[in-house]
Design a protein around this motif. Structure first.
Motif, PDB file in Angstrom:
ATOM      1  N   SER A   1      37.939  36.154  40.184  1.00  0.00           N
ATOM      2  CA  SER A   1      39.251  36.586  39.699  1.00  0.00           C
ATOM      3  C   SER A   1      39.100  37.287  38.353  1.00  0.00           C
ATOM      4  CB  SER A   1      40.192  35.376  39.601  1.00  0.00           C
ATOM      5  OG  SER A   1      39.719  34.451  38.660  1.00  0.00           O
TER       6      SER A   1
ATOM      7  N   ALA B   1      41.165  29.290  36.886  1.00  0.00           N
ATOM      8  CA  ALA B   1      39.836  29.752  37.295  1.00  0.00           C
ATOM      9  C   ALA B   1      38.775  28.699  37.015  1.00  0.00           C
ATOM     10  CB  ALA B   1      39.489  31.057  36.581  1.00  0.00           C
TER      11      ALA B   1
ATOM     12  N   THR C   1      41.007  32.239  42.909  1.00  0.00           N
ATOM     13  CA  THR C   1      40.608  31.879  41.539  1.00  0.00           C
ATOM     14  C   THR C   1      39.160  32.257  41.251  1.00  0.00           C
ATOM     15  OG1 THR C   1      40.073  29.645  42.299  1.00  0.00           O
ATOM     16  CG2 THR C   1      42.276  29.986  41.382  1.00  0.00           C
TER      17      THR C   1
END
Lengths: 176, 425
Positions: free
Chosen positions: B309, B96, B306
Motif C-alpha cells: 500500500s 499497514a 494494506t
C-alpha cells in the motif's frame, strides 16, 4: 441481522413493568438536572430566561469572536454565518444559517459545548443571546428580537426541510 | 490455488498462502518443523553479528514487569491531523503495520470533540431518565454485576476516508482509511438497562450523552437500542482506555463511530430525535440536489489492501503475499476479490476464518510482481449481497460533497521500481 442472545430474551421486556435485577438507585430530580440541559426540537428542556440580539452581540464579542470572528465568518472555529443558497452548488457552504434545520440545536450546542475552551460556563440568558445574535447575523431573525423558550423553537430555519432519510443501499446490485 | 479457501481446506504454511485456524492441528508437525527452519535461518544470521543483552549470549534479560509494553523496535503509531484546537480532531490507526484482525487498544483510532476527560469510575454514574417508569442511577460496579457479552466488532468513524471524495491523494492507507479499528468489547446489553428502567408507552428514541467537556450527544432509535447495543466497560480483555470512553461507552454494532458515545453518563428516553449538532450539522450527507441525508447510521461494506500500500516499496520482482482488511456494518464478509490489473479482472482472495459479523476480516492472496507497473485493489461483498462500489459509482449517485460514509474501492499503483503510491498523486 444478528442479536446477542441476552438481548433477544430481554428485547420484549423493554416496556415490562417490573425490574428483573433491581440494580441501581432511583435517580433523583437533582441528579437528572445535574446531567445538564438536553433540548428537543420542539423546545422540550429549554430553561427560563431570554436574550436579545443586542445582548448577544456583547456575549459574542466577549466569548466567541476570538475563534469565530467578530461577525461569525470563522477562524480557529468554523464559519457560523452565510452560505444560504449554496447547498446545491459545487461549493456548498454549510453554516448554522444555511444548513442547520433547527434553532433549538443552536441553543443546545452552545450551552453544552461552547465556548470551546470553557464549555458549559454561559448562563441560560447568555446562551439565548448568543443564539439570537447568530440567527440575526444569518438574517433569520430581526435585530429587535429576543429569544426564549417560546420563541426559539418557532424560528423557521431556512434549511428546515432540507433533510431526507437514508435511502442506502443506493449503489450497486442491491441499490433501491 | 487462487480460489477462496473453504472451511474444509487444508493448511499449508507456504509463503503467501493463508491457513485456516480450525484445521491447523492436523498438520502441526509438518508446519512447526518448517517454521523452525525458517526462524533458525533468520535468527542464526543475526546472532553471528550482534550480541544483544539478554539474548542467548550469557547475560540476563530485564526482570519481569507489571504492565507490558511492546518492543522498543516497534514504531507504529497513530497519525494525527494537525488542528488549531488539538482537543478536537482525529488520530488514525496504522493499518499497514497491523497484522491479523484485532487492533491493539493503544492504536485504536480516536475522534474527540473536546478532549479526553479524566473520570474516576468510583464517582461516575449512568443516569437513565426521561420517558421511563423508574429513573435509574447506576454505578459502574453495578453495571459490571449484570449479565455481559463480549463480541468482536469493528468501529469506523463516519468520516473515515472522507478525503477520498475529492481525490485519492492521501499518501498511505493510514491517512486514507485509518479511522477504523477492531476490538473485543465487553459490556451489558442496553436493552437490559432500558428494561430495568421500564420505557413508557410512546418512547421511541434514546438520547445518549457523554461526560466529556462538550457532552457529546446522539439520538438512537429505540428499535436499535433494543436490538444489539452494548453499554461497554471492557476492550480487548481490560478496561476501556480513557481515549475510548473510560469507564463506560456505547458500542453500536455496524454504526458510525460518533453514535458510539464515549464516557456515557446519561440516557434520556424520549418520543423524538433531538437533532443534536452532531447529527444535523455533522455526519449528514449532502447530495448534489442540495438535500442532505440524515441518520445515515450504518457503515457499508468496505475493504482495503494494506500490503502493498501507499508509501511502501517492494524490494524487487518476486512472489509476495498481498493482504488487507474487509468489514461491513451489515454483517459478515461473504468474499473479497482482488484485481492486479486496474479492475479488468478479479480473483477471489483467501479469507481468514472465522468471518465474524461486523468485524475485520483479513484477506490474503499470493501475487507475483513481475516488475511492471500494476494497479491493485480489493472489493468486498457482504452477506447481504452488497458489493463495495467503485469511487466513480458512489460519486455518480452522491456527488463529491457528502463528506461522510465513503466506502469506495481503493486503488494502489505499484510502480515498476516497486514503490507504491496512490493512483492520483
Amino acid at each position: 441481522m444478528w442479536k446477542y442472545s441476552v438481548a433477544l430474551v430481554l428485547a420484549a421486556a423493554a416496556f415490562a413493568q417490573s425490574p428483573k435485577y433491581g440494580v441501581g438507585r432511583a435517580a433523583s430530580p437533582e441528579e437528572i438536572r445535574g446531567v445538564g440541559a438536553i433540548i428537543a426540537p420542539d423546545g422540550t428542556g429549554l430553561p427560563e430566561g431570554s436574550g436579545t440580539v443586542a445582548a448577544g452581540r456583547e456575549v459574542f464579542a466577549a466569548n466567541c469572536a476570538r475563534c469565530h470572528g467578530e461577525k461569525g465568518a470563522g477562524d480557529i472555529g468554523p464559519q457560523l454565518v452565510g452560505g444560504q443558497g449554496t447547498l446545491a452548488t459545487a461549493k456548498p457552504v454549510k453554516t448554522v444559517g444555511s444548513y442547520w434545520p433547527y434553532a433549538t440545536t443552536l441553543w443546545d450546542y452552545i450551552n453544552r459545548a461552547m465556548p470551546f475552551d470553557k464549555p458549559g460556563t454561559l448562563k441560560p440568558p447568555e446562551v439565548y443571546a448568543a443564539a439570537a445574535y447568530i440567527l440575526n447575523l444569518n438574517g433569520i431573525i430581526e435585530a429587535g428580537q429576543a429569544m426564549d423558550a417560546k420563541s426559539l423553537p418557532k424560528v423557521k430555519m431556512p434549511n428546515r426541510d432540507g433533510f431526507v432519510s437514508d435511502p442506502r443501499p443506493d449503489v450497486g446490485p442491491k441499490a433501491r | 490455488m487462487l480460489g477462496g479457501m473453504g472451511p474444509s481446506a487444508g493448511v499449508q504454511f507456504e509463503p503467501g498462502v493463508c491457513h485456516e485456524r480450525g484445521a491447523a492441528m492436523k498438520n502441526e508437525k509438518k508446519s512447526s518443523r518448517r517454521q523452525l527452519l525458517h526462524a533458525g535461518a533468520v535468527l542464526g544470521g543475526g546472532m553471528l553479528v550482534k550480541a544483544e543483552p539478554g539474548s542467548a549470549n550469557g547475560s540476563l534479560g530485564t526482570p519481569l514487569g507489571p504492565y507490558g509494553e511492546r518492543s522498543p523496535y516497534e514504531k507504529a503509531v497513530r497519525w494525527r491531523r494537525d488542528t488549531k484546537t488539538p482537543e478536537t480532531g482525529s488520530s488514525f490507526t496504522p493499518l499497514a503495520d497491523s497484522v491479523g484482525t484485532l487492533t491493539p487498544s493503544s492504536l485504536h483510532y480516536e475522534r474527540h470533540h473536546a478532549g479526553i476527560p479524566d473520570i474516576d469510575p468510583a464517582a461516575h454514574r449512568l443516569v437513565i431518565h426521561g420517558m421511563v417508569e423508574r429513573p435509574l442511577s447506576l454505578s459502574v460496579a453495578e453495571i459490571k454485576r449484570l449479565p455481559s457479552v463480549s463480541p468482536i466488532l469493528v468501529l469506523e468513524c463516519g468520516g473515515n476516508s472522507g478525503a477520498e471524495w475529492a481525490a485519492q491523494t492521501a499518501p498511505d492507507v493510514q491517512r486514507s482509511f485509518g479511522l477504523v479499528s477492531c476490538s473485543e468489547w465487553t459490556g451489558v446489553p442496553l436493552s437490559l438497562l432500558l428494561s430495568e428502567a421500564g420505557a413508557r408507552a410512546g418512547a421511541s428514541w434514546v438520547i445518549a450523552e457523554g461526560a466529556d467537556a462538550c457532552r457529546m450527544e446522539r439520538s438512537i432509535p429505540m428499535a436499535k437500542a433494543m436490538e444489539n447495543i452494548l453499554v461497554a466497560y471492557g476492550q480487548n480483555g481490560e478496561a476501556l482506555r480513557p481515549a475510548q470512553g473510560y469507564p463506560l461507552r456505547l458500542i453500536i454494532p455496524g454504526w458510525e463511530g460518533n453514535t458510539n458515545v464515549k464516557w456515557l453518563h446519561s440516557l434520556k428516553v424520549a418520543d423524538q430525535a433531538y437533532m443534536a449538532r452532531d447529527e444535523t450539522s455533522k455526519y449528514t450527507d449532502l447530495m448534489p440536489d442540495g438535500k442532505a441525508r440524515i441518520f445515515t447510521y450504518q457503515m457499508e461494506a468496505k475493504s482495503v489492501i494494506t500490503f502493498p500500500s501507499g508509501g511502501q516499496k517492494l524490494p524487487g520482482p518476486g512472489l509476495y503475499e498481498l493482504t488487507g482488511l474487509a468489514w461491513s456494518g451489515r454483517g459478515r464478509i461473504e468474499r473479497v476479490e482482488i484485481t492486479t490489473d486496474g479492475g479488468k479482472t478479479w480473483v477471489k482472495a483467501n479469507v481468514q476464518e472465522p468471518r465474524l459479523p461486523i468485524a475485520f476480516t483479513r484477506f490474503r492472496l499470493p501475487w507475483r510482481f513481475d516488475g511492471r507497473e500494476a494497479v491493485i485493489a480489493s472489493r468486498a461483498v457482504d452477506e447481504s449481497g452488497y458489493v463495495q462500489p467503485t469511487r466513480e459509482e458512489l460519486i455518480a449517485v452522491r456527488g463529491v460533497n457528502s463528506n461522510f460514509h465513503f466506502n469506495g474501492i481503493k486503488k494502489w499503483r505499484v510502480r515498476a521500481d516497486g514503490t507504491v503510491t496512490n493512483v492520483e498523486v
